[in-house]
Design a protein around this motif. Sequence first.
Motif, PDB file in Angstrom:
ATOM      1  N   GLY A 203     -34.083   4.193   2.804  1.00 43.62           N
ATOM      2  CA  GLY A 203     -33.035   3.840   1.603  1.00 43.62           C
ATOM      3  C   GLY A 203     -33.302   4.662   0.361  1.00 43.62           C
ATOM      4  N   SER A 204     -32.686   4.039  -0.598  1.00 44.64           N
ATOM      5  CA  SER A 204     -32.567   4.825  -2.358  1.00 44.64           C
ATOM      6  C   SER A 204     -33.030   3.898  -3.317  1.00 44.64           C
ATOM      7  CB  SER A 204     -31.232   4.957  -2.322  1.00 44.64           C
ATOM      8  OG  SER A 204     -30.810   6.127  -1.375  1.00 44.64           O
ATOM      9  N   LEU A 205     -33.638   4.539  -4.063  1.00 44.34           N
ATOM     10  CA  LEU A 205     -33.995   3.873  -5.328  1.00 44.34           C
ATOM     11  C   LEU A 205     -33.941   4.740  -6.553  1.00 44.34           C
ATOM     12  CD1 LEU A 205     -37.437   2.325  -4.859  1.00 44.34           C
ATOM     13  CD2 LEU A 205     -35.337   1.066  -5.146  1.00 44.34           C
ATOM     14  N   ARG A 206     -33.319   4.117  -7.699  1.00 39.69           N
ATOM     15  CA  ARG A 206     -33.179   5.001  -9.111  1.00 39.69           C
ATOM     16  C   ARG A 206     -34.361   4.430  -9.735  1.00 39.69           C
ATOM     17  NH1 ARG A 206     -28.649   6.159 -13.256  1.00 39.69           N
ATOM     18  NH2 ARG A 206     -29.008   4.147 -14.167  1.00 39.69           N
ATOM     19  N   LEU A 207     -35.366   5.464 -10.593  1.00 34.38           N
ATOM     20  CA  LEU A 207     -36.070   5.258 -11.372  1.00 34.38           C
ATOM     21  C   LEU A 207     -35.388   5.645 -13.051  1.00 34.38           C
ATOM     22  CD1 LEU A 207     -39.420   6.477  -9.781  1.00 34.38           C
ATOM     23  CD2 LEU A 207     -38.208   4.291  -9.447  1.00 34.38           C
ATOM     24  N   SER A 208     -36.017   4.779 -13.831  1.00 37.04           N
ATOM     25  CA  SER A 208     -35.260   5.043 -15.001  1.00 37.04           C
ATOM     26  C   SER A 208     -36.505   5.160 -16.351  1.00 37.04           C
ATOM     27  CB  SER A 208     -34.556   3.980 -15.548  1.00 37.04           C
ATOM     28  OG  SER A 208     -33.576   3.746 -14.738  1.00 37.04           O
ATOM     29  N   CYS A 209     -36.323   6.070 -17.040  1.00 38.86           N
ATOM     30  CA  CYS A 209     -37.463   6.362 -18.162  1.00 38.86           C
ATOM     31  C   CYS A 209     -36.670   6.478 -19.334  1.00 38.86           C
ATOM     32  CB  CYS A 209     -38.238   7.508 -18.009  1.00 38.86           C
ATOM     33  SG  CYS A 209     -39.343   8.069 -19.253  1.00 38.86           S
ATOM     34  N   ALA A 210     -36.911   5.413 -20.338  1.00 42.60           N
ATOM     35  CA  ALA A 210     -36.375   5.443 -21.792  1.00 42.60           C
ATOM     36  C   ALA A 210     -37.592   6.178 -22.690  1.00 42.60           C
ATOM     37  CB  ALA A 210     -36.041   3.785 -22.223  1.00 42.60           C
ATOM     38  N   ALA A 211     -36.841   6.906 -23.516  1.00 42.44           N
ATOM     39  CA  ALA A 211     -37.848   7.860 -24.230  1.00 42.44           C
ATOM     40  C   ALA A 211     -37.537   7.475 -25.738  1.00 42.44           C
ATOM     41  CB  ALA A 211     -37.798   9.066 -24.112  1.00 42.44           C
ATOM     42  N   SER A 212     -38.410   7.835 -26.853  1.00 49.40           N
ATOM     43  CA  SER A 212     -38.049   7.862 -28.040  1.00 49.40           C
ATOM     44  C   SER A 212     -37.143   8.956 -28.279  1.00 49.40           C
ATOM     45  CB  SER A 212     -39.342   7.989 -28.958  1.00 49.40           C
ATOM     46  OG  SER A 212     -39.839   9.262 -28.669  1.00 49.40           O
ATOM     47  N   GLU A 213     -36.480   9.096 -29.312  1.00 51.61           N
ATOM     48  CA  GLU A 213     -35.613  10.228 -29.631  1.00 51.61           C
ATOM     49  C   GLU A 213     -36.267  11.614 -29.772  1.00 51.61           C
ATOM     50  OE1 GLU A 213     -32.729   9.450 -32.632  1.00 51.61           O
ATOM     51  OE2 GLU A 213     -31.444  11.215 -32.256  1.00 51.61           O
ATOM     52  N   ARG A 214     -37.400  11.429 -30.584  1.00 51.73           N
ATOM     53  CA  ARG A 214     -38.115  12.518 -30.810  1.00 51.73           C
ATOM     54  C   ARG A 214     -38.578  13.203 -29.551  1.00 51.73           C
ATOM     55  NH1 ARG A 214     -43.192  14.012 -31.208  1.00 51.73           N
ATOM     56  NH2 ARG A 214     -44.110  11.796 -30.912  1.00 51.73           N
ATOM     57  N   ILE A 215     -38.931  12.432 -28.627  1.00 52.74           N
ATOM     58  CA  ILE A 215     -39.490  12.976 -27.331  1.00 52.74           C
ATOM     59  C   ILE A 215     -38.397  13.464 -26.552  1.00 52.74           C
ATOM     60  CG2 ILE A 215     -40.716  12.259 -25.321  1.00 52.74           C
ATOM     61  CD1 ILE A 215     -42.538  10.583 -26.697  1.00 52.74           C
ATOM     62  N   PHE A 216     -37.296  12.957 -26.413  1.00 54.07           N
ATOM     63  CA  PHE A 216     -36.473  12.991 -25.579  1.00 54.07           C
ATOM     64  C   PHE A 216     -35.897  14.737 -26.045  1.00 54.07           C
ATOM     65  CE2 PHE A 216     -33.110  12.434 -22.394  1.00 54.07           C
ATOM     66  CZ  PHE A 216     -32.023  13.005 -23.017  1.00 54.07           C
ATOM     67  N   ASN A 217     -35.803  14.913 -27.333  1.00 56.81           N
ATOM     68  CA  ASN A 217     -34.935  16.010 -27.994  1.00 56.81           C
ATOM     69  C   ASN A 217     -35.765  17.383 -27.892  1.00 56.81           C
ATOM     70  OD1 ASN A 217     -32.483  14.842 -28.205  1.00 56.81           O
ATOM     71  ND2 ASN A 217     -32.918  14.006 -30.342  1.00 56.81           N
ATOM     72  N   ASN A 218     -37.337  17.160 -27.616  1.00 53.09           N
ATOM     73  CA  ASN A 218     -38.351  18.250 -27.892  1.00 53.09           C
ATOM     74  C   ASN A 218     -38.924  18.611 -26.874  1.00 53.09           C
ATOM     75  OD1 ASN A 218     -37.984  18.824 -31.074  1.00 53.09           O
ATOM     76  ND2 ASN A 218     -38.074  16.704 -31.064  1.00 53.09           N
ATOM     77  N   TYR A 219     -38.844  17.621 -25.737  1.00 51.89           N
ATOM     78  CA  TYR A 219     -39.900  17.938 -24.615  1.00 51.89           C
ATOM     79  C   TYR A 219     -39.067  18.003 -23.191  1.00 51.89           C
ATOM     80  CZ  TYR A 219     -43.827  16.973 -27.626  1.00 51.89           C
ATOM     81  OH  TYR A 219     -44.562  16.706 -28.364  1.00 51.89           O
ATOM     82  N   ALA A 220     -39.523  18.854 -22.232  1.00 48.20           N
ATOM     83  CA  ALA A 220     -38.885  18.574 -20.895  1.00 48.20           C
ATOM     84  C   ALA A 220     -39.709  17.294 -20.519  1.00 48.20           C
ATOM     85  CB  ALA A 220     -39.976  19.750 -20.087  1.00 48.20           C
ATOM     86  N   MET A 221     -38.904  16.595 -19.653  1.00 51.95           N
ATOM     87  CA  MET A 221     -39.181  15.395 -19.105  1.00 51.95           C
ATOM     88  C   MET A 221     -39.098  15.301 -17.694  1.00 51.95           C
ATOM     89  SD  MET A 221     -37.492  12.581 -21.791  1.00 51.95           S
ATOM     90  CE  MET A 221     -38.554  11.188 -20.987  1.00 51.95           C
ATOM     91  N   GLY A 222     -40.051  14.678 -17.002  1.00 52.32           N
ATOM     92  CA  GLY A 222     -40.003  14.424 -15.584  1.00 52.32           C
ATOM     93  C   GLY A 222     -40.663  13.385 -14.968  1.00 52.32           C
ATOM     94  N   TRP A 223     -41.024  13.717 -13.823  1.00 51.71           N
ATOM     95  CA  TRP A 223     -41.746  12.566 -12.889  1.00 51.71           C
ATOM     96  C   TRP A 223     -43.140  13.183 -12.151  1.00 51.71           C
ATOM     97  CZ3 TRP A 223     -40.221   7.550 -13.444  1.00 51.71           C
ATOM     98  CH2 TRP A 223     -39.243   7.283 -14.292  1.00 51.71           C
ATOM     99  N   PHE A 224     -44.008  12.324 -12.328  1.00 51.76           N
ATOM    100  CA  PHE A 224     -45.145  12.634 -11.296  1.00 51.76           C
ATOM    101  C   PHE A 224     -45.224  11.232 -10.363  1.00 51.76           C
ATOM    102  CE2 PHE A 224     -47.365  16.650 -12.724  1.00 51.76           C
ATOM    103  CZ  PHE A 224     -46.552  16.971 -13.828  1.00 51.76           C
ATOM    104  N   ARG A 225     -46.103  11.683  -9.375  1.00 50.81           N
ATOM    105  CA  ARG A 225     -46.573  10.244  -8.519  1.00 50.81           C
ATOM    106  C   ARG A 225     -47.991  10.496  -8.028  1.00 50.81           C
ATOM    107  NH1 ARG A 225     -42.803  11.374  -3.247  1.00 50.81           N
ATOM    108  NH2 ARG A 225     -44.097  13.168  -2.398  1.00 50.81           N
ATOM    109  N   GLN A 226     -48.492   9.468  -7.838  1.00 46.62           N
ATOM    110  CA  GLN A 226     -49.850   9.272  -7.182  1.00 46.62           C
ATOM    111  C   GLN A 226     -50.007   8.293  -6.262  1.00 46.62           C
ATOM    112  OE1 GLN A 226     -52.911   8.768 -10.309  1.00 46.62           O
ATOM    113  NE2 GLN A 226     -54.451   9.938  -9.214  1.00 46.62           N
TER     114      GLN A 226
END
Length: 120
Positions: free
Chosen positions: A15-38
């Motif tokens: 099956g499929s799922l979609r994860l979402s991550c909402a960021a502050s504008e400052r973070i979104f515009n200045n950092y690489a973003m991604g996902w880790f798992r544990q």
Amino acid sequence: VQLQASGGGLVQAGGSLRLSCAASERIFNNYAMGWFRQAPGKEREFVAGSNWRGDKAYYGDSVQGRFTISRDRAKNAVYLQMNNLKPVDTAVYYCAAAINLDRADIVNYWGQGTLVTVSS
């Protein structure tokens, strides 16, 4: 809250799922973003990342070809589309923002985790 993750749940293998991550504008515009798992008893591992411009994406070997990361500038959000899920994908997934996403120990910001459970 600077990173807010959502979208986890229970899904059958394949099956499929979609994860979402909402960021502050400052973070979104200045950092690489991604996902880790544990997964239980395991170290936190890199899953997928997008550079701060959003024009490059990179993936962990175990998810290459099945997962897709994307960024939405209008919403300051990052998404992880997960297809053909396998039981080994079961883990808590964490949104992350960093100058360098190569390792979990140098991530600058973490979202709260969202649990993904894949049943066989």
